[in-house]
Scaffold this active site. Structure first.
Site, mmCIF file in Angstrom:
data_model
loop_
_atom_site.group_PDB
_atom_site.id
_atom_site.type_symbol
_atom_site.label_atom_id
_atom_site.label_comp_id
_atom_site.label_asym_id
_atom_site.label_seq_id
_atom_site.Cartn_x
_atom_site.Cartn_y
_atom_site.Cartn_z
ATOM 1 N N GLY A 258 -4.732 -6.886 1.712
ATOM 2 C CA GLY A 258 -5.386 -5.968 2.642
ATOM 3 C C GLY A 258 -4.614 -4.673 2.793
ATOM 4 O O GLY A 258 -3.932 -4.210 1.881
ATOM 5 N N GLU A 259 -4.753 -4.054 3.979
ATOM 6 C CA GLU A 259 -4.029 -2.833 4.343
ATOM 7 C C GLU A 259 -4.362 -1.647 3.440
ATOM 8 O O GLU A 259 -3.573 -0.726 3.284
ATOM 9 C CB GLU A 259 -2.510 -3.088 4.341
ATOM 10 C CG GLU A 259 -2.097 -4.218 5.257
ATOM 11 C CD GLU A 259 -0.621 -4.581 5.110
ATOM 12 O OE1 GLU A 259 0.155 -3.718 4.628
ATOM 13 O OE2 GLU A 259 -0.240 -5.700 5.474
ATOM 14 N N GLY A 260 -5.523 -1.678 2.785
ATOM 15 C CA GLY A 260 -5.930 -0.589 1.917
ATOM 16 C C GLY A 260 -5.468 -0.733 0.479
ATOM 17 O O GLY A 260 -5.781 0.109 -0.368
ATOM 18 N N VAL B 250 0.831 -1.208 0.000
ATOM 19 C CA VAL B 250 0.000 0.000 0.000
ATOM 20 C C VAL B 250 0.862 1.252 0.000
ATOM 21 O O VAL B 250 0.514 2.267 -0.617
ATOM 22 C CB VAL B 250 -0.970 -0.006 1.203
ATOM 23 C CG1 VAL B 250 -0.238 0.254 2.526
ATOM 24 C CG2 VAL B 250 -2.083 1.013 1.010
ATOM 25 N N ASP C 5 -7.267 -0.821 6.917
ATOM 26 C CA ASP C 5 -6.853 -1.117 8.288
ATOM 27 C C ASP C 5 -5.489 -1.787 8.295
ATOM 28 O O ASP C 5 -5.056 -2.376 7.304
ATOM 29 C CB ASP C 5 -7.869 -2.045 8.965
ATOM 30 C CG ASP C 5 -7.809 -3.464 8.407
ATOM 31 O OD1 ASP C 5 -7.303 -4.369 9.119
ATOM 32 O OD2 ASP C 5 -8.249 -3.662 7.266
#
Length: 372
Positions: A319-321, A98, A176
């Protein structure tokens, strides 16, 4: 605090402006439907901005809420419990997917520590200064937060939304950074959708084997027993089986809708928080886009309940945006096309008016004949 109060504060994007945007789209040189979903995105942005033509997305912002979850002690995650600070450090150092994309797209990154379980000295003060508590409780046997902590976390998210709106942010990419967060998210989705643990249990962003999946399923099952009695109160639900980061994200989503600030949701954690926010304010999802399919069954359940269709499906599970940030250029492209494509020039037919009609001339000739 009563989250139901947000229902009276949140209005839908302007329907009249959206109709004007649709009419303008009909006049563009590219045939209607030729741009697919980009047309829909452009019209949605017009309504959110109350502007026709739509304005460019000039100041997007990536906001990541971070926290550790006690349930990770059960071995339900591909990462060790209490290691969210390592994810945060990697993002700050530009060494995570990200962070690479944010740098490539020139999108500022903001990380908010709502409940990381580490010494504050390990991270910058700008990250840790908002921390509600150090880690969240093990939701299978205890509450994630006290009632006071849950309210503080929601208010933290609201304050961050106000700061972003006041600074001119015109669209937020929301994600998140957590260890154990997908277990809490799965519990919230199962509780709100009335499904069993096995239906919502996925393998998380880091991936887990079959044994870890069974442990995760059991943890969600036990947490569900604690969640069902408090379904009538969203704040109590977040305190019981959520976490500081999830409660803060829920407050952020609600206040962003109040401030008319569009949000692109990332994975299952953001989707779970959005589902809680929808329970409090049914108009709120009109301000959100689902960035991408994460592969988590709980995300699919939540998005289906909110009638949100993801923009992308590239198999990105990190994940992680990351997935939501990948969707940002698509939204920016939709805005540019809607704003910059020229309208068709009205056709002028021979011996007729601008729309090709020759009826007025024929009527004048008939009147002249009658007169003679």
């Amino acid at each position: 605090m009563n989250l139901d109060d947000f229902s009276d504060l949140i209005e839908r994007p302007d329907g009249g402006v959206r109709r004007d945007a649709e009419e303008r789209r009909e006049r563009l040189i590219v045939p209607p439907g030729a741009l697919g979903r980009l047309d829909e995105l452009g019209e949605w942005l017009s309504a959110a901005q109350q502007s026709v033509p739509v304005k460019a997305v000039a100041q997007p912002r990536l906001v990541l809420f971070a926290g550790d979850h006690g349930v990770a002690e059960l071995g339900v995650s591909g990462r060790a419990a209490g290691t969210t600070h390592e994810l945060v450090r990697a993002a700050l150092d530009g060494a995570s997917p990200v962070a690479v994309l944010a740098r490539r797209f020139s999108v500022p990154l903001r990380i908010v520590d709502a409940g990381i379980d580490c010494d504050p000295e390990l991270l910058p003060e700008s990250v840790v200064r908002h921390r509600v508590r150090r880690g969240s409780g093990r939701i299978d046997i205890e509450d994630a937060l006290s009632a006071e902590e849950a309210e503080r976390a929601v208010r933290l998210g609201m304050a961050i939304a106000d700061e972003e709106a006041d600074s001119g942010t015109d669209l937020v990419v929301l994600g998140d950074l957590s260890v154990g967060g997908t277990t809490a998210a799965g519990t919230l989705v199962a509780a709100l959708c009335g499904t069993d643990a096995s239906v919502v249990t996925g393998r998380g962003g880091a991936g887990i084997d079959d044994l870890a999946w069974m442990r995760k399923c059991a943890a969600i099952r036990d947490a569900l027993r604690r969640a069902r009695p408090v379904l009538g109160d969203q704040l109590e639900l977040l305190a019981t089986v959520g976490g500081a980061d999830l409660a803060a994200m829920t407050g952020f989503l609600l206040q962003s809708a109040v401030r008319r600030m569009p949000v692109i949701l990332d994975g299952v954690v953001a989707a779970a928080c959005a589902l809680v926010a929808q329970r409090a304010a049914f108009r709120a999802p009109d301000w959100w886009l689902a960035g991408q399919v994460s592969g988590e069954p709980a995300q699919s359940k939540a998005l289906d309940r909110m009638a949100l269709t993801p923009l992308l499906d590239h198999g990105v599970t990190v994940g992680e945006g990351t997935g939501a940030l990948l969707a940002l250029p698509l939204v920016q492209a939709a805005a540019a096309l809607a704003a910059e494509l020229p309208e068709r020039t009205p056709e002028v037919a021979e011996d007729g008016d601008a729309d090709g009609s020759a009826e007025p001339a024929a009527e004048d000739e008939a009147k002249a004949l009658d007169a003679t």
